[in-house]
Structure formats: C-alpha cells, structure tokens
Design a protein around this motif. Sequence first.
Motif: not given
Length: 267
Positions: A41, A54, A67, A127-128, A130-132
């Motif tokens: 992450r 998360r 995140s 990992k999805h 995700t904000r990125y």
Amino acid sequence: MRKLPRVVAHRGASAVEPEHTLAAYRRAIEFGADGLECDVRLTADGHLVCVHDRTIERTSNGQGVLSTMSLAQLESYDWGSWKRPWADLDENAGPTGADGRRVLTLETLLATVRDAGRPIELAIETKHPTRYAGRVERRLVEALDRFGWARPRPGTESPVRVMSFSWLSLRRMRTAAPGLRTVLLMDRIPLRFRDGSLPAGVSYAGPSLEIVTTQPDYVDKAQKHGHQVHVWTVNTENDVRHCRDLGVDAVISDRPDLALQVLAEDV
C-alpha cells in the motif's frame, strides 16, 4: 514423479511471526521457503509499505486509514505486539526487537530478497481500490527498477511477480514493465475464463483454495492453456496434499514450514 509445487510464504511465516514484518520474512527464508508474498500500500508521502488492510487497527497499535499517513507516522506504531502481547516477558515467545515490530517498507523487503544468499521469488500483491490508483503501480516499477528487477534483460527473469484481484492493475504493470510476470488472483472464476484462459498478458492463475477444492479440474484447464496455477491460502496438511495431487505449481501458505514438511514426504 510429478514436479512438486513451490512453497510461497504468505505475508512471511505469518502463522508464527507478526505478518508482514521483517521477522516473518526472515523466518520464512530460514524455513526454506521458495518464495515470499506481500501486499503493498502507498503512504501519503509516497512510500510503499507491506500492509494488507486499508486501516491499521488490526495489525498495529495505531488507528486510521493507512493511505492518509506518512511513513514516519506508521513507524511510530508497534506492528508486532498484537501477535504476541506477552513477548517481552518470555524470551522464547518471538521477536521483541524492531524486526518484529516495525512497519516494513517494500524497499527493505526487496533488499532482503536480494541478500538472501539463494534465489528467492517475491510475489507482490497490489491492493485495490485505493485513492492513489495508478500511482501504486508507478511506485512499484520505480522500486523494482532500483534493483534491476522491473525490466529483466533478454534471457533472464525477474524474481518478482505482481499479483492482484484487479485486472486494471495488472494491465498497468504490463504497460509499464512488460517483462514482469503477473498473476490474476481469483476468489471466483469469471465465466469467460472457466476454460482455463486468462486475460491477455496475464502470466499465471491465482485461484483460491476453495476454487481448486470445488472445481479441481480448473488446474488442468489452466495449465493446458500454458498458465501456472498458484493457490492461496494453503495451511493444513490435507490441503497441501490436495494441491500437490492436483499438480498446482505453487502453494501460498501462512505455514511454509508445514507445507515444506508435507511435500518432503514425496522426496
């Protein structure tokens, strides 16, 4: 004799050490695991760290969404005492130093694989959601480039493969680093891939143990399409034997020592 599956340590030797800590990976290497598996992450300041969830409550003494935090913030927490809260009182209970309690960066894990003294595979799961989004894959390729593992020279193969449940993530990796192997993780098989095929550019199938238990013929179908089959998460003697008998190519296990012991029965 049929070739035995390779043993990949899921989040390190996570049955006996705190998952995703350096101690867990070093223990897996000591056990003789063929490979290591990690989740990555992205922190708020652009570092890839090896953490599954998360949020950080389950595996640290902190709280919040990973995140949104910097690496320095994550390093201020204890990532090991949840596993063995009384470790400080028992010298045989497990790691009490930084290796078992500090958040692990991908960079440190890559260096550990490089310096292991023998060939070690590394399976990295993105990992999805995700904000990125695509920044995760870009940072991953940059990290692998620093070790010479993102774009292997002709005739060579990177020790790294990238796994994801997200086909979009694997497609990004294929575009940025086409020489890397990719694994499509599946907790169910999409209808159009039940014949053993995979999306274009995906190297290996990554079905769950439940899939190969309820649909054992899937292994043969995928292999006939030229794909290796890497099964997660295989933690009991009977399940290791089942995967061995099906002829899977790799088992991903929290207990690499157990898996290796069971497979040694065939040697």
